[in-house]
Scaffold this active site. Structure first.
Site, PDB file in Angstrom:
ATOM      1  N   ASP A   1      -2.835  -6.265 -39.090  1.00 36.41           N
ATOM      2  CA  ASP A   1      -3.054  -6.732 -37.471  1.00 36.41           C
ATOM      3  C   ASP A   1      -2.621  -5.137 -36.595  1.00 36.41           C
ATOM      4  OD1 ASP A   1      -1.938  -8.097 -34.604  1.00 36.41           O
ATOM      5  OD2 ASP A   1      -4.469  -7.979 -35.741  1.00 36.41           O
TER       6      ASP A   1
ATOM      7  N   GLU B   1      -6.096  -6.470 -42.966  1.00 35.28           N
ATOM      8  CA  GLU B   1      -6.514  -6.939 -41.807  1.00 35.28           C
ATOM      9  C   GLU B   1      -6.552  -6.077 -41.148  1.00 35.28           C
ATOM     10  OE1 GLU B   1      -8.299 -10.553 -40.224  1.00 35.28           O
ATOM     11  OE2 GLU B   1      -9.327  -9.469 -41.964  1.00 35.28           O
TER      12      GLU B   1
ATOM     13  N   HIS C   1      -7.015 -13.855 -40.898  1.00 31.71           N
ATOM     14  CA  HIS C   1      -6.240 -13.381 -40.608  1.00 31.71           C
ATOM     15  C   HIS C   1      -4.938 -13.098 -41.307  1.00 31.71           C
ATOM     16  CE1 HIS C   1      -5.747  -9.944 -37.687  1.00 31.71           C
ATOM     17  NE2 HIS C   1      -4.600 -10.840 -37.463  1.00 31.71           N
TER      18      HIS C   1
END
Length: 215
Positions: A39, A63, A206
């Site tokens: 992220d 991700e 996620h």
């Protein structure tokens, strides 16, 4: 973020990058490092790696954030609608600061399992005070989508171009269906990145760290 002190700063990408760079300079001032990132950690890690290529031994990521040329590339359906709302100053602050939507709603949406009460409390504790939720509001507004914000988009474009060319060893974890890295996009990166090994972790959205732990 997290258990760190809550400072009176904007929490923009550039400030996080400065703090990360300062942290690495203090803790690991020399030698090679392997970055394990996801992220916004991926954006910060790739950006640091691009700027300190001689310090990097390898990259482990999942991700990850890239420059998104269109909204449809960044998110689909309900997720796109939600993040568009987050990027509206008034609506976004109401949802994230007042209603704590990132902890109470988005955290669960990014998982394929239900967190235990203890786990959820751990994630939520740093943001019990609405005054401490500024970083949660700022991050959705920093996502580099359709050229905005310009400075973040430029830095993401630079590290992304480098990532596609570098021969550094890479370990790439991916899942189905993924949230910002779909199975189709994962395959594209496996075909285009150099010196990469892909690890499929099965079902996940996620927060693949939580998926990998139970895989």
């Amino acid at each position: 973020m997290g258990a760190s002190s809550k400072l009176s700063i904007s929490y923009r990408f550039v400030e996080h990058a400065q703090y990360l760079g300062g942290f690495i300079d203090k803790v690991i001032p020399e030698g090679k490092v392997i970055l394990v990132i996801q992220d916004w950690g991926s954006a910060l890690g790739f950006d640091w790696a691009f700027r300190h290529q001689d310090r990097v031994a390898g990259l482990v990521f999942m991700e990850f954030i890239r420059p998104f040329p269109t909204w449809d590339d960044a998110a689909q359906g309900k997720a796109q609608e939600t993040f568009r709302a987050f990027r509206d100053e008034a609506t976004g602050r109401k949802l994230i600061i007042e209603q704590n939507a990132f902890i109470d709603v988005m955290l669960d949406r990014g998982l394929v399992r239900k967190l235990t009460t203890e786990e959820k409390a751990y994630y939520a504790k740093p943001y019990e005070n609405p005054a401490h939720r500024e970083p949660l509001f700022r991050w959705p507004n920093e996502i580099p989508i359709e050229g905005h914000p310009p400075d973040v988009y430029e830095r993401a474009s630079s590290y992304h171009e480098w990532l596609l060319e570098t021969q550094l060893p890479k370990l790439f974890f991916w899942a189905v269906s993924g949230r910002i890295v779909s199975a189709e996009k994962a395959q594209w990166y496996l075909d285009h990145l150099k010196n990469v090994k892909g690890v499929f972790v099965g079902k996940g959205t996620h927060f693949l760290q939580e998926t990998i732990l139970i895989a």
